[in-house]
Write an enzyme that holds these catalytic residues in place. Structure first.
Site, short mmCIF file in Angstrom:
data_model
loop_
_atom_site.label_atom_id
_atom_site.label_comp_id
_atom_site.label_asym_id
_atom_site.label_seq_id
_atom_site.Cartn_x
_atom_site.Cartn_y
_atom_site.Cartn_z
N THR A 141 0.87 -1.19 0.00
CA THR A 141 0.00 0.00 0.00
C THR A 141 0.90 1.23 0.00
O THR A 141 1.30 1.71 -1.04
CB THR A 141 -0.97 0.00 1.20
N LYS A 167 3.87 -6.84 3.98
CA LYS A 167 3.73 -5.42 3.70
C LYS A 167 3.42 -4.70 5.00
O LYS A 167 2.87 -5.28 5.95
CB LYS A 167 2.65 -5.14 2.66
N THR A 178 0.45 -2.65 11.12
CA THR A 178 -0.53 -2.63 10.03
C THR A 178 0.10 -3.40 8.88
O THR A 178 0.63 -2.84 7.93
CB THR A 178 -0.93 -1.21 9.60
#
Length: 229
Positions: A141, A167, A178
């Site tokens: 992302t 990621k 996250t």
């Protein structure tokens, strides 16, 4: 890693002209374990992953979308996650309960299931055993670099491969980040031991990291053992 194939597609989940949908196809008989966020407001995909893993199902597919996290989306979000599993199951000719869904990206926005479903056949057509590097890019992302590693070791005279991608760039705090992480090995590992190893690996890595003091709603770390070494 024998027993795992990966395929990617540009589905336009949030942005055009980027690979944002990844499908992992697992051979029957793989063992799968997972560790997830401790955030009480976990996203819809986390709820379904926990449910499907707890059922003891023969997990046959993982589907990962970037761009939209499907978090804070209430019952429509749960329906979207279920619809994703339904679509993958139909495409791969397995049960929806044999599919693990993962989403990462912007929270509080609805997941465009129609675009996701439309991209799945392209993922299936792209399935290859050597697409780990591409998948490391496909799950990003806000990451500035792709994160991947692979090692081969000899155990009792057998060569064992361990390959993984992850990621995560922000909202990183101890007890996961996250982040999404996916590790596969062709070693044969029983389910209880694999779950223990997944937790220990997370405790020694992801659960030791902090960047900005925030934890996330979608954190997921999955370990797959195919037993095909």
């Amino acid at each position: 890693v024998a027993g795992v194939r990966l395929g990617l597609a540009e589905a336009g989940i949030r942005k055009l002209s980027r690979r944002d949908l990844t499908l992992l196809a697992l051979d029957s008989g793989c063992t799968v374990a997972g560790v997830f966020t401790q955030n009480r407001f976990c996203a819809a995909p986390v709820h379904l992953c926990r449910k499907h893993l707890a059922s003891g199902s023969d997990i046959r597919a993982l589907v990962i979308n970037t761009g939209i996290a499907n978090a804070g989306t209430g019952e429509p979000g749960m329906q979207a996650a279920q619809a994703t599993c339904d679509a993958v199951g139909k495409l791969m000719e397995v049960g929806a309960h044999q599919v693990l869904p993962f989403s990462t990206g912007v929270i509080l926005e609805p997941l465009p299931v129609d675009r996701l479903v439309a991209g799945l056949p392209r993922c299936q057509a792209d399935l290859q055993a050597d697409h780990w590097h591409a998948a490391a890019h496909g799950i990003m992302t806000t990451d500035t670099v792709a994160k991947a590693a692979s090692r081969r070791v000899s155990i009792a005279g057998k060569t064992v491969t361990v390959t993984g991608i992850s990621k995560g760039a922000g909202m990183i705090k101890p007890n996961m980040a996250t982040m999404l992480g996916f590790v596969a090995t062709d070693a044969g590992i029983a389910a209880p031991l694999l779950q223990q190893l997944a937790k220990e690996a997370a405790d020694e890595s992801f659960n030791c990291i902090t960047v900005d003091g925030d934890t996330s709603t979608n954190d997921s770390f999955i370990v797959i053992a195919t037993g095909q070494s």
